[in-house]
Design an enzyme around this catalytic site. Structure first.
Site, PDB file in Angstrom:
ATOM      1  N   SER A  61       0.727  -1.306   0.007  1.00  0.00           N
ATOM      2  CA  SER A  61       0.009   0.004  -0.072  1.00  0.00           C
ATOM      3  C   SER A  61       0.977   1.404  -0.023  1.00  0.00           C
ATOM      4  CB  SER A  61      -0.857  -0.189   1.236  1.00  0.00           C
ATOM      5  OG  SER A  61      -2.270  -0.772   1.077  1.00  0.00           O
ATOM      6  N   LYS A  64       0.376   3.626  -3.148  1.00  0.00           N
ATOM      7  CA  LYS A  64      -0.550   4.126  -3.328  1.00  0.00           C
ATOM      8  C   LYS A  64      -0.489   5.817  -3.317  1.00  0.00           C
ATOM      9  CE  LYS A  64      -3.848   0.765  -1.086  1.00  0.00           C
ATOM     10  NZ  LYS A  64      -4.431   0.357   0.186  1.00  0.00           N
ATOM     11  N   TYR A 186      -3.680  -2.513 -10.358  1.00  0.00           N
ATOM     12  CA  TYR A 186      -3.253  -2.471  -9.063  1.00  0.00           C
ATOM     13  C   TYR A 186      -2.478  -3.436  -8.372  1.00  0.00           C
ATOM     14  CZ  TYR A 186      -4.944  -2.184  -4.050  1.00  0.00           C
ATOM     15  OH  TYR A 186      -5.151  -2.174  -2.919  1.00  0.00           O
ATOM     16  N   TYR A 238      -4.119   2.949   7.898  1.00  0.00           N
ATOM     17  CA  TYR A 238      -5.600   2.399   7.837  1.00  0.00           C
ATOM     18  C   TYR A 238      -6.169   3.164   9.230  1.00  0.00           C
ATOM     19  CZ  TYR A 238      -2.641  -0.524   4.853  1.00  0.00           C
ATOM     20  OH  TYR A 238      -1.449  -0.870   4.039  1.00  0.00           O
ATOM     21  N   VAL A 256       1.465  -3.801   3.816  1.00  0.00           N
ATOM     22  CA  VAL A 256       1.371  -5.083   4.678  1.00  0.00           C
ATOM     23  C   VAL A 256       2.579  -5.958   4.455  1.00  0.00           C
ATOM     24  CG1 VAL A 256      -1.057  -5.116   4.945  1.00  0.00           C
ATOM     25  CG2 VAL A 256      -0.012  -6.237   2.826  1.00  0.00           C
TER      26      VAL A 256
END
Length: 302
Positions: A61, A64, A186, A238, A256
């Protein structure tokens, strides 16, 4: 600073057994929980590294932030019509929240938000996957960065909830592309492998008013860099983002794969890698390391 880093590293070298690796992505389950690295790059060109800082890992992530910074100059304020700017307070792959809010993800750093960003990039960037890779390489000043096909394929096969998020957004008219195509892109971006040394360098533009210090290029405007940093502070971890701001006090982003990158505006970027995750999907040792770093250094954004 080198003394502080060595001291923190030595304090946490045996800090294992407090979490678990991301075993729901089979290739990540094979990574040794012992891995630990810290890298720092300053806007003045200084570098500090310790541990497994040359070893690459899946950034997940963290990618992103790269896709958001790639899209922001193209869309401007229109980007916020399809994705929000608020913390989610929910798991990063929540379907319930997305349905309640009629297909508009809370922010770009939860999975639904990142899928929307990738969808918009595929509309605008021919050969997106190759262009993203070149973009990340240019920020890191290294051509030795690539996708991990095994990780990407594994995420594609096991990512039914993420596909469901995309289909739900499409049903609300907030997703233009073919779900399978966007989701493949993605998965590719999440599979990018980098070392902490490369990550710290690649994020330095966000500590430098949007300017890549390696090339002098204005990657994003100062306004966009300020806003991306604000989103990292409020949404980058998160539903543990508030606790991270409380303990560490820096804008940052986790993945992660066990990586965390954070920045001190005008000063430096720091990347930490330790694969064991807590229940929120953030590196246990990474957060502890950064909490001590800002305390010992005596600098945060607060």
């Amino acid at each position: 600073m080198e003394t502080i880093i060595k001291s923190i590293y030595n304090n946490y070298i045996n800090y294992i057994g407090t979490g678990k690796v991301a075993d729901y992505i089979p290739p990540l389950a094979k990574v040794s929980p012992d891995k630990y690295a810290i890298s720092i790059c300053t806007v003045d060109g200084e570098k500090y590294n310790i541990g497994d800082y040359k070893e690459k890992f899946s950034i997940q992530s963290i990618s992103k932030v790269f896709t958001l910074s790639m899209l922001a100059p193209m869309m401007g304020k229109e980007i916020w019509e399809c994705v929000g700017k608020e913390p989610s307070g929910s798991p990063f792959n929540s379907l319930v929240q997305l349905e309640y809010e009629k297909g508009i993800p809370r922010n770009p750093f939860i999975n639904a938000g990142a899928l929307v960003i990738t969808d918009k990039l595929l509309e605008r960037v021919p050969g997106f996957s190759n262009e993203l890779l070149q973009y990340v390489r240019s920020l890191a000043g290294s051509d030795d960065i690539d996708y991990n096909k095994e990780v990407s394929d594994s995420e594609y096969v096991t990512g039914e909830r993420n596909k469901a998020l995309a289909h739900m957004m499409k049903s609300f008219g907030n997703f233009k592309g073919k779900v399978s195509q966007v989701f493949r892109a993605y998965c590719n971006q999440c599979s990018i492998e980098m070392s902490t040394e490369q990550l710290a360098q690649a994020f330095l533009f966000l500590a430098n008013k949007g300017i890549n210090p390696l090339s002098g290029e204005q990657v994003v405007s100062y306004r966009d860099s300020k806003r991306i940093n604000a989103l990292m502070l409020t949404c980058g971890f998160y539903d543990e983002s508030g606790d991270f701001a409380y303990r560490v006090g820096l804008p940052g982003k986790s993945g992660v794969g066990g990586g965390i990158v954070a920045i001190i505006p005008g000063k430096l970027s720091i990347a930490v890698w330790s694969p064991e995750l807590n229940k929120y999907g953030n590196s246990c040792r990474g957060i502890a390391t950064l909490a001590d770093f800002t305390t010992e250094l005596g600098i945060s954004i607060f």
